[in-house]
Design an enzyme around this catalytic site. Sequence first.
Site, PDB file in Angstrom:
ATOM      1  N   GLU A 121       0.839  -1.218   0.000  1.00  0.00           N
ATOM      2  CA  GLU A 121       0.000   0.000   0.000  1.00  0.00           C
ATOM      3  C   GLU A 121       0.870   1.264   0.000  1.00  0.00           C
ATOM      4  OE1 GLU A 121      -3.734  -0.056   1.959  1.00  0.00           O
ATOM      5  OE2 GLU A 121      -3.892  -2.235   1.825  1.00  0.00           O
TER       6      GLU A 121
HETATM    7  C1  LIG Z   1       2.811  -9.739   0.627  1.00  0.00           C
HETATM    8  C2  LIG Z   1       2.396  -8.712  -0.340  1.00  0.00           C
HETATM    9  C3  LIG Z   1       1.050  -8.413  -0.499  1.00  0.00           C
HETATM   10  C4  LIG Z   1       0.637  -7.459  -1.432  1.00  0.00           C
HETATM   11  N1  LIG Z   1      -0.702  -7.240  -1.641  1.00  0.00           N
HETATM   12  C5  LIG Z   1      -1.087  -6.468  -2.691  1.00  0.00           C
HETATM   13  C6  LIG Z   1      -2.469  -6.379  -3.064  1.00  0.00           C
HETATM   14  O1  LIG Z   1      -3.351  -6.968  -2.434  1.00  0.00           O
HETATM   15  N2  LIG Z   1      -2.788  -5.617  -4.144  1.00  0.00           N
HETATM   16  C7  LIG Z   1      -1.855  -4.964  -4.877  1.00  0.00           C
HETATM   17  O2  LIG Z   1      -2.223  -4.302  -5.838  1.00  0.00           O
HETATM   18  N3  LIG Z   1      -0.547  -5.018  -4.536  1.00  0.00           N
HETATM   19  C8  LIG Z   1      -0.144  -5.757  -3.480  1.00  0.00           C
HETATM   20  N4  LIG Z   1       1.191  -5.850  -3.145  1.00  0.00           N
HETATM   21  C9  LIG Z   1       2.181  -5.140  -3.959  1.00  0.00           C
HETATM   22  C10 LIG Z   1       2.827  -3.971  -3.244  1.00  0.00           C
HETATM   23  O3  LIG Z   1       1.907  -2.928  -3.093  1.00  0.00           O
HETATM   24  C11 LIG Z   1       4.064  -3.570  -4.058  1.00  0.00           C
HETATM   25  O4  LIG Z   1       5.024  -4.598  -3.893  1.00  0.00           O
HETATM   26  C12 LIG Z   1       4.620  -2.245  -3.636  1.00  0.00           C
HETATM   27  O5  LIG Z   1       3.764  -1.212  -4.024  1.00  0.00           O
HETATM   28  C13 LIG Z   1       6.013  -1.973  -4.221  1.00  0.00           C
HETATM   29  O6  LIG Z   1       6.042  -2.209  -5.588  1.00  0.00           O
HETATM   30  P1  LIG Z   1       7.206  -3.116  -6.245  1.00  0.00           P
HETATM   31  O7  LIG Z   1       7.231  -4.393  -5.483  1.00  0.00           O
HETATM   32  O8  LIG Z   1       6.954  -3.197  -7.702  1.00  0.00           O
HETATM   33  O9  LIG Z   1       8.516  -2.341  -5.937  1.00  0.00           O
HETATM   34  P2  LIG Z   1       9.134  -1.114  -6.821  1.00  0.00           P
HETATM   35  O10 LIG Z   1       8.063  -0.152  -7.149  1.00  0.00           O
HETATM   36  O11 LIG Z   1       9.904  -1.704  -7.946  1.00  0.00           O
HETATM   37  O12 LIG Z   1      10.134  -0.476  -5.768  1.00  0.00           O
HETATM   38  C14 LIG Z   1      11.408  -1.026  -5.452  1.00  0.00           C
HETATM   39  C15 LIG Z   1      12.103  -0.065  -4.511  1.00  0.00           C
HETATM   40  O13 LIG Z   1      12.287   1.213  -5.162  1.00  0.00           O
HETATM   41  C16 LIG Z   1      11.689   2.242  -4.386  1.00  0.00           C
HETATM   42  N5  LIG Z   1      11.130   3.245  -5.273  1.00  0.00           N
HETATM   43  C17 LIG Z   1      10.332   3.077  -6.351  1.00  0.00           C
HETATM   44  N6  LIG Z   1      10.014   4.254  -6.903  1.00  0.00           N
HETATM   45  C18 LIG Z   1      10.616   5.214  -6.140  1.00  0.00           C
HETATM   46  C19 LIG Z   1      10.665   6.637  -6.201  1.00  0.00           C
HETATM   47  N7  LIG Z   1      10.002   7.335  -7.118  1.00  0.00           N
HETATM   48  N8  LIG Z   1      11.405   7.283  -5.264  1.00  0.00           N
HETATM   49  C20 LIG Z   1      12.065   6.601  -4.299  1.00  0.00           C
HETATM   50  N9  LIG Z   1      12.050   5.260  -4.205  1.00  0.00           N
HETATM   51  C21 LIG Z   1      11.335   4.563  -5.109  1.00  0.00           C
HETATM   52  C22 LIG Z   1      10.609   1.548  -3.559  1.00  0.00           C
HETATM   53  O14 LIG Z   1      10.271   2.304  -2.420  1.00  0.00           O
HETATM   54  C23 LIG Z   1      11.286   0.242  -3.232  1.00  0.00           C
HETATM   55  O15 LIG Z   1      12.153   0.407  -2.156  1.00  0.00           O
HETATM   56  C24 LIG Z   1       1.608  -6.758  -2.181  1.00  0.00           C
HETATM   57  C25 LIG Z   1       2.978  -7.034  -2.002  1.00  0.00           C
HETATM   58  C26 LIG Z   1       3.372  -8.001  -1.119  1.00  0.00           C
HETATM   59  C27 LIG Z   1       4.844  -8.314  -0.996  1.00  0.00           C
END
Ligand SMILES: Cc1cc2nc3c(=O)[nH]c(=O)nc-3n(C[C@H](O)[C@H](O)[C@H](O)COP(=O)(O)OP(=O)(O)OC[C@H]3O[C@@H](n4cnc5c(N)ncnc54)[C@H](O)[C@@H]3O)c2cc1C
Length: 379
Positions: free
Chosen positions: A363
Amino acid sequence: MDFTLTEEQIMIRDAARDFAKTELLPGVIERDEKQQFPAEQIKKMGELGFLGMMTDPAYGGGGMDTVSYVLAMEEISKVDASASVVMSVNNSLVCWGLETYGTEEQKQKYLIPLATGEIIGAFCLSEPEAGSDATSQKTTAIDKGDHYLVNGTKNWITNGGTASVYLVICQTDIDKGHKGINALIIEKGTEGFEVGLKENKLGIRGSDTHSLMFNDVKVPKENRIGEDGFGFKFAMKTLAGGRIGIAAQALGIASGAYELALQYSQERKAFGKEISKHQAIAFKLADMATEIETARLLCLKAAWDKDEKKNYDLSGAMAKLYAADMAMRNTVEAVQIHGGYGFVKEYHVERLMRDAKITQIYEGTSEIQKIVISRSILK
Ligand SMILES: Cc1cc2nc3c(=O)[nH]c(=O)nc-3n(C[C@H](O)[C@H](O)[C@H](O)COP(=O)(O)OP(=O)(O)OC[C@H]3O[C@@H](n4cnc5c(N)ncnc54)[C@H](O)[C@@H]3O)c2cc1C
């Protein structure tokens, strides 16, 4: 300023506390180890009204305020964060989203069984290449007149295998960017919709996280939430409230670990006295108690803002950022206070430490919360 909880709020908090102790605590270690979804417990939570707490009673909900929801989330999360994430997604993303933006038909058909806990829902925004950057949606919903044709993959979906109703964010018109995104209600079992394998996770292992595949899935137009192009705004508005739930989850994980550490420190003896009598441990407890109380106040303030119909984008993001980072710090300290016993499963704190990590990620990661907060204060 009145910090007193109402009688009803106290009753809800105590009911959640009792439920967590009597129904969630037994078997929580085993469920974590076996990655077992707490199906029976979730069913009971639905019967007790924990899955549609804030929904209008006209649609099967409890009609409670967000403050009560935060109090209940904290209590459930102290014991089982795998159960509280189900509660959080169903309450603040799925039920709230449908109640606030759905049509009357959608509410009758989907919201009532969701709020009563007869079925559970999932909120599907993230994709393999669209997490923090949620505007890069690759899942498409092509307008075919009376229906949309949906193709693509969603990742990391909580309740992915156990939900019956999925709110799916899709790109309809790529030229319009985020204004060309729609939110669609897709039922499990619709032709072309497949649930992928369950993820093997670090924490909240009892929760049911899956990828979802959509291959030429026909979704009737009446299943779109809001006007054409409203999907991205729908997702952002919904997540703004969802963050209050996750902040409360982080608070609960931290306060659960703190309570265990407090008790342990008064039982365990080293160098002839209880470890709580060593100042290093007493000061750790003092810091933990102070940080937990700070997070609680931030959570309750954000909840109060929402209940008072004030803007809660900033207070919700602050609550989530602080509570999640605080939960990570303090669960590590709880393990430290337990010494070697903290490193094994029977004492619960290692699980709470693993569970805390997710609150900094989903989230909106902690980095994304800082973007939300800085944009808000700099505007
Ligand atoms: C157990 C679990 C349950 C989940 N449940 C749901 C769900 O029900 N529905 C759903 O839609 N999603 C869900 N998610 C997904 C979750 O919301 C995402 O994993 C999260 O938003 C991060 O996206 P990403 O994994 O693609 O990481 P990325 O977006 O690739 O980020 C990787 C890193 O880069 C950083 N980063 C990225 N962009 C920036 C920026 N502009 N400035 C600074 N830092 C940045 C991030 O903070 C992070 O540290 C879930 C994830 C997990 C692990």
